[in-house]
Design an enzyme around this catalytic site. Structure first.
Site, mmCIF file in Angstrom:
data_model
loop_
_atom_site.group_PDB
_atom_site.id
_atom_site.type_symbol
_atom_site.label_atom_id
_atom_site.label_comp_id
_atom_site.label_asym_id
_atom_site.label_seq_id
_atom_site.Cartn_x
_atom_site.Cartn_y
_atom_site.Cartn_z
ATOM 1 N NE ARG A 1 -20.693 1.910 -7.063
ATOM 2 C CZ ARG A 1 -19.620 2.342 -6.685
ATOM 3 N NH1 ARG A 1 -18.553 2.755 -6.193
ATOM 4 N NH2 ARG A 1 -18.351 1.692 -7.889
ATOM 5 C CG PHE B 1 7.318 4.297 -11.887
ATOM 6 C CD1 PHE B 1 6.989 5.507 -11.317
ATOM 7 C CD2 PHE B 1 6.457 3.975 -12.672
ATOM 8 C CE1 PHE B 1 6.803 6.885 -11.383
ATOM 9 C CE2 PHE B 1 5.437 5.123 -12.827
ATOM 10 C CZ PHE B 1 5.005 6.410 -11.733
ATOM 11 C CG PHE C 1 15.491 -1.460 -5.291
ATOM 12 C CD1 PHE C 1 16.055 -2.132 -6.911
ATOM 13 C CD2 PHE C 1 17.079 -1.898 -5.004
ATOM 14 C CE1 PHE C 1 16.351 -2.339 -7.839
ATOM 15 C CE2 PHE C 1 17.533 -3.052 -5.461
ATOM 16 C CZ PHE C 1 17.161 -3.032 -7.014
ATOM 17 C CD GLN D 1 9.943 12.346 -9.596
ATOM 18 O OE1 GLN D 1 10.496 11.529 -9.433
ATOM 19 N NE2 GLN D 1 9.092 12.524 -10.572
ATOM 20 C CD GLU E 1 14.312 4.700 -5.435
ATOM 21 O OE1 GLU E 1 14.439 3.599 -5.638
ATOM 22 O OE2 GLU E 1 15.777 5.183 -4.976
#
Length: 1253
Positions: free
Chosen positions: A350, A728, A844, A1124, A1191
């Site tokens: 698979r 987010f 961003f 984070q 971020e």
């Protein structure tokens, strides 16, 4: 957890299941344990809950109860599980925040075997190899939690199975059950005869055992069955018989049961008799997650005849096909033969978008029988799934090949024949056909290799087997328990034991997340008279609304009203720029998924049923613009277009030695926060006041939008945010528009209104990260110095501006990443299209524009024959310099991160090992890459980073802390309590945070851009210092007094014990006319080295190891900060290698749920994962010299992208493919396969295709 009692075996069975798939009627006689039943803060917190929280395995907390239940159920069945069992138990769980590492850390504490990192040298674990990993001068720590604190797991203290259910199972005669609902009837018979009678009476009624097929069809495809027959309680359908010939399994046996039975049989039967079992087991291990396998039935999997069934091809190949292909709707049982003939070989294959818990792209089952003692084919079966609408057999091919020898000529003919015979229809859901065609042939080739090698093992004299370098491809990638290490700078010895700053403190809500006591919007108790809202969205991308017919919808049960643009009392369109953000479409729609109207009803089901009956007539408008290319063609952009330029680009291009030009496409990304967009609006009943309980990052604008839409002052709208289940960047303007929809409905009906978007609607309506095209021209010298860059960035903004122009600007400002480019010209365009409006997303714009930069860096390396890391080093910022917008920069920590990452990852020695591996392996290749990062911190304008806090001290000495930041999993409240604890010099336990609300802190800016802790920390510090100043005279008078003494005295002296704190924001600015400014306050730095292994036949890959070094200043909470970094990194892996949004040519999103859209799971994180925080780093601009971390780590996920590129480059070099190539993002298995294009793939998409015309 579902628990059932088997009276015949006197056994209790526990299994985990997805609540959303489990019909309540199927639970008759079962005990159900939810996370609340496992433990709570009021009674006793269970060890699973405690360890998950204390190991920092919870960030936003929304997925945590599911994690707890999966682990808890495993421990009920296996109190000392193996790491393999633990990994399997979590394969069906998803987390978007943590990157899974801390969750697995908690799991390891329950596993019986050693959890050493396996990086052994001198028989020492890496944790003991301090010389290698740490600088002797530094005081570093690798412990984020202490196992000494954990309570032991005591199986004797678990909940018992309810005795009354046991008695009922043993004593009550089985009888047919009938349950009648509002619209449907559930019938559960107890004998086969009764089942046949019911099926004759109700021929259209589906048979339902696990609900994994019927359930999704009813929920997502609008299918309705007034009668459902549930045969799971029929004993004949649950039989398990073991004979000398093999196994006979009842049709209602769950796939988990089948898996366990086959695993046991493998141990009991001799190896030659278990080839079929082994092949079926291989498919079962990755079929769904454990929760799906626990309820899905063997018979259901077979008779649903879905093309995506992983079992049907292999079952068909080993002669269970008479059931498969007959028209009978159900067989009582299936026989799996163990007695294979001598010279018989069986295999299953698979390939899926994600290795576990994902439907296959293509799968196969194959069997060959040879004439005794030869390699002449006597019988051959080849079955494929995933290719067309059901399982198909390559009959013609099999017939033709009988009598052939198992050799290269047969292989070549077989591939041609299979390719010709299995006709694939054109794509109707965004999938490409070429890849499936290749997999069909690849699987047969892989089968050929397996059998050839087995023949050699049986008779080495007659059969040559396969070359050594081909053998590794016979091993599939397996998921192992990852090993990890986290390194951070320890606190100074002089720091007070009570001062929590710099310590790995558990998330303030961690235990509540794990016990299910943490309250999210949909957990809020229902309000009297509350209504539920369902939205009706546009099915056209660009059209005029001719009419809206709500007559049928209004007749629906429980329907209260329908809300349209005409019901908005004041503002329906918000002009933040030239183009508006719109609550309800008024005369036309501008994307599929735009909200046209909404239904309010007395239940969520009634609202959704009525919403489906609203009929909207459209008149299509031209043009329909969906892609960036179409926007460029129609000159469709949002203003302004932005440009940055430095040096003399044109002249530089005249003086360079080499020029390359190229283009890279980067797909969008869905936020996939665990808590979908949610709001509860409660009208107060007087003065137009409303309480808005909402999942948002931006209360200020949400409050303004709701107030403006209702035509009331903002002081009547009270917004409350306790916590957000992930955001987010996806819960800014969109949350405001959806809150306005609910508020308009609440205003019209004078009732409380609850709006909780389903996952499908959320993905359809809200948009995500901007798809991106980067076009570049780069001039450089022969020694690798880059002298000139001319770049254009186009982002797909969607139908309204949202944050798109800002994203375009940031992509320009951050495009240089870590490199000094002396002559540079770059443009950014926000393309206006007819897709749902894209919005802010972690990083961003930087993850896209920096990937473009790293792409041309590797292009330069390819061109001049240097390694990419050399080109990176040559062009990296090296001394105090200016960026391309004339902001000063000290790159010392960038160089330190790069060098430390090189050292900690042992980059060069591993690169040598990778070369060695690649020489010895043809179909599998490894790749390694190291990528630096400079991430500028700042929001560009002072007012966007202002913040306020409010601190109350009560007379008992307890402190209530409030600030404007939103808790979304990033631990901001935990850090703010740490700040207040240090400033007031009191324990964290004395300080409480209640909620973020517009009633306590007004005009709070958005929690975005990694800035939450920076700005709110300053405000909290300011408030605490104000209070301390007031208390100082009292403390001076009684220095030996306690905190409570001082507070009591202050109150008696009428000293105010409440203070606001304020931070004006960072002095940031950017002049776009001049192309210069100080848009950022400081820079974060980092580097990541990743190693991968790819399978050239399928394009599948495995992430082997990642080492990250990050400069984040002085960490306030290393556990939160490392969490984070890891969470962002794994989200980056998703962006760059997995997550793929697919649209129809009409602009309809195909990928509208976890079924079609794959975010990283436990199987996708690196097997070895190391994160080090750069020591001795100071940041004078932020609270306690820390840096905003949320971020930056996401971009480092591209180290995996470039490691994959390295592996693909090595394949191409070995195959003599010199043509330059570009890899687009996400770099999926399909793209990896296409770019490894060797003779094999060339034949598939080239000559064979011509031959089959």
């Amino acid at each position: 957890m579902i628990s059932t009692y088997e009276p015949a075996l006197k056994k209790i069975r526990h299994y985990s299941a997805n609540a959303c798939l489990l019909p309540i009627c199927s639970l008759y006689g079962a005990a159900v344990t939810t996370v609340e039943g496992v433990g709570s803060t009021k009674t006793r917190v269970h060890p699973v809950q405690e360890r998950l929280a204390k190991c920092h395995g919870s960030q936003c907390g929304f997925c945590t109860p599911g994690m707890v239940m999966s682990i808890y159920t495993l421990l009920r069945n296996h109190p000392e599980p193996t790491s393999e069992q633990m990994i399997a138990a979590l394969a069906g769980n998803l987390c978007r925040c943590t990157g899974y590492r801390p969750i697995l850390d908690a799991c390891k504490t329950f596993c019986k075997e050693s959890i050493c990192c396996q990086r052994k040298t001198n028989e020492k674990c890496c944790l003991d190899q301090e010389d290698d990993l740490f600088d002797k001068e530094e005081k570093v720590s690798t412990r984020l939690f202490s196992t000494d604190e954990f309570q032991p797991l005591d199986p004797t203290q678990e909940l018992i199975f309810p005795p009354e259910l046991m008695r009922m199972a043993e004593n009550q005669p089985k009888r047919t059950l009938f349950f009648h609902g509002e619209r449907m009837t559930w019938i559960s018979p107890v004998s086969l005869d009764e089942l046949l009678d019911l099926k004759a009476t109700y021929p259209k009624a589906p048979l339902l055992v696990g609900n994994t097929s019927v359930g999704p069809e009813m929920k997502f495809r609008g299918m309705f069955h007034p009668i459902v027959i549930a045969p799971a309680r029929i004993p004949d359908l649950n039989m398990v018989k073991c004979t000398d010939d093999g196994l006979t399994l009842g049709a209602a046996c769950s796939l988990s049961l089948v898996k366990d039975i086959l695993t046991n049989a493998m141990a009991e039967f001799p190896e030659e008799k278990t080839k079929v079992f082994s092949a079926v087991l291989q498919q079962l291990r990755t079929l769904g997650g454990e929760q799906i396998r626990n309820i899905a039935s063997l018979g259901g999997n077979i008779v649903s005849r879905k093309s995506t069934s992983d079992l049907n091809p292999i079952l068909a190949a080993v002669s269970v096909q008479q059931v498969l292909l007959s028209d009978a709707y159900m067989s009582a049982g299936y026989s799996l033969l163990s007695d294979l003939a001598q010279g018989e070989y069986v295999s299953a294959f698979r390939q899926a978008p994600r290795r576990e818990n994902a439907l296959p792209v293509t799968n196969a089952g194959m069997r060959v029988i040879f004439e005794e003692g030869t390699d002449t084919i006597k019988d051959l079966s080849i079955f494929y799934g995933g290719a067309v609408s059901t399982t198909v057999c390559a009959k013609q091919t099999c017939r033709t090949l009988i009598g052939r020898h198992w050799n290269k000529q047969m292989l070549d003919e077989a591939c041609r024949l299979v390719f010709k015979e299995i006709a694939l229809p054109g794509s109707d859901n965004g999938e490409t056909v070429d890849y499936k065609k290749t997999l069909i042939v690849s699987f047969f080739y892989r089968f050929f290799l397996e059998v050839s090698q087995s023949l050699k093992t049986m008779d080495p004299c007659h059969y040559p087997g396969i070359p050594m370098e081909y053998r590794s491809v016979l091993q599939d990638f397996k998921t192992k328990m990852p090993q990890s290490i986290q390194i951070y700078q320890d606190i100074e010895l002089s720091q007070s034991p009570q001062d929590p700053v710099g310590r790995p403190i558990m998330h303030q809500s961690g235990i509540k997340h794990a016990t299910g006591e943490a309250v999210y919007i949909d957990d809020l108790p229902s309000v009297d008279g509350e209504l539920f809202l369902a939205v009706v969205t546009s099915s056209r991308a660009h059209a005029k609304i001719v009419s809206i017919d709500t007559s049928e919808a209004l007749k629906g049960p429980g329907v209260f009203d329908i809300i349209t643009a005409h019901d908005v009392p004041a503002t329906n369109e918000f002009y933040y720029s030239d183009d508006p953000e719109i609550i309800f479409a008024r005369n036309k729609v501008i994307c599929v998924g735009q909200i046209v109207c909404a239904v309010v009803a007395d239940s969520d089901d009634h609202a959704k049923q009525a919403a489906a009956k609203v009929k909207i007539e459209y008149e299509v408008l031209e043009p329909v613009i969906l892609t960036i290319e179409e926007a460029i063609q129609h000159n469709s952009f949002f203003a302004p277009k932005r440009k940055l330029e430095q040096g003399n680009v044109d002249r530089a291009f005249e003086t360079v030695d080499n020029i390359i030009e190229g283009e890279i496409r980067i797909g969008g990304q869905e936020h996939f926060y665990m808590e979908t967009q949610s709001v509860l609006v409660v009208p107060k009943g007087e003065d137009n006041e409303m309480d808005v309980y909402v999942s948002t990052q931006l209360k200020l604008v949400l409050q303004e939008m709701v107030a403006a839409s209702l035509g009331v002052p903002a002081n009547r709208i009270m917004c409350h945010v306790k916590r957000v289940g992930g955001a987010f960047g996806g819960k800014l303007l969109k949350a405001g528009l959806l809150a306005s929809v609910a508020a308009v409905a609440a205003n019209k009906t004078s009732r409380a209104v609850r709006l909780i978007l389903s996952r499908g609607d959320d993905m359809l309506i809200t948009g995500g990260r901007h798809p991106f095209i980067g076009k570049y021209k780069v001039g450089f010298m022969n020694d690798g110095r880059i002298r000139a860059v001319d770049a254009k960035y186009y982002i797909n903004a969607g139908c309204t501006p949202d944050e798109s122009v800002l994203v375009a600007e940031v992509s320009l400002l951050k495009m240089d990443n870590a490199y000094k480019i002396p002559n540079l010209r770059c443009w950014a365009y926000a393309c206006k299209t007819n897709l749902p409006s894209n919005t802010a997303f972690r990083g961003f714009g930087f993850p896209q524009s920096a990937l473009v930069t790293e792409t041309w860096i590797t292009g330069v390396a390819d061109k001049i024959g240097l390694s990419p890391e050399k080109i990176r080093e040559i062009n990296m910022y090296k001394e105090n310099e200016q960026t391309h917008f004339k902001q000063k920069l000290d790159p010392q920590n960038l160089i330190r991160c790069w060098n430390e990452c090189m050292e900690k990852s042992a980059y060069y020695s591993r690169k040598t090992a990778v070369n060695e591996f690649n020489k010895q392996n043809y179909w599998k290749k490894k790749g390694i890459a190291i990528v630096p990062m400079k991430f500028p911190f700042g929001l560009g304008t002072r007012y966007l980073s202002q913040a306020a806090a409010l601190v109350h001290i009560y007379t008992d000495g307890s402190v209530l802390l409030t600030h404007g930041g939103i808790e979304m999993g990033q631990g901001i409240h935990t850090k703010m309590i740490q700040v207040a604890s240090r400033e007031l010099n009191i324990p964290m336990s004395c300080i409480h945070f209640c909620e973020t609300s517009t009633t306590t802190v007004p005009n709070a800016c958005a929690s975005v851009g990694s800035a939450g802790t920076d700005v709110n920390g300053m405000a909290v510090k300011d408030a605490c210092q104000t209070l301390l100043k007031r208390l100082q005279p009292i403390i001076n008078k009684n220095p030996k007094g306690t905190w409570n003494d001082w507070i009591k005295e202050a109150f008696e002296q009428s000293v105010s014990l409440s203070a606001t704190g304020y931070f004006r924001g960072y002095n940031e600015n950017m002049d776009w006319e001049k192309g210069e400014g100080q848009p950022f306050t400081y820079f974060l730095y980092g580097a990541a080295c990743s190693e991968v292994e790819i399978n050239c036949l399928t394009g599948d890959h495995k992430n082997l190891r990642t080492d990250i070094v990050m400069d984040i200043g002085c960490s306030i909470n290393p556990a939160v900060d490392i969490g984070q970094i890891e969470g962002a990194f794994v989200q980056g892996i998703g962006l760059y290698t997995m997550e793929e949004l697919k649209y129809s040519p009409e602009g309809v999103l195909y990928t509208r749920g976890p079924d079609q859209y794959k975010i990283p799971a436990v199987c996708d994180i690196p097997e070895q994962f190391s994160v080090s925080l750069l020591s001795s780093s100071q940041n004078p601009y932020a609270i306690y010299a820390s840096k905003g971390i949320g971020e930056a780590g996401l971009f480092l996920g591209c180290s995996v992208f470039f490691a994959l590129r390295d592996a693909v480059t090595r394949v191409r070099n070995e195959r003599g493919l010199k043509k330059t190539f570009t890899l687009n993002s996400p770099l999926t298995a399909e793209q990896i396969w296409a770019n490894c294009a060797d003779d094999f793939a060339e034949m598939v998409i080239g000559s064979w295709e011509e031959g089959s015309v």
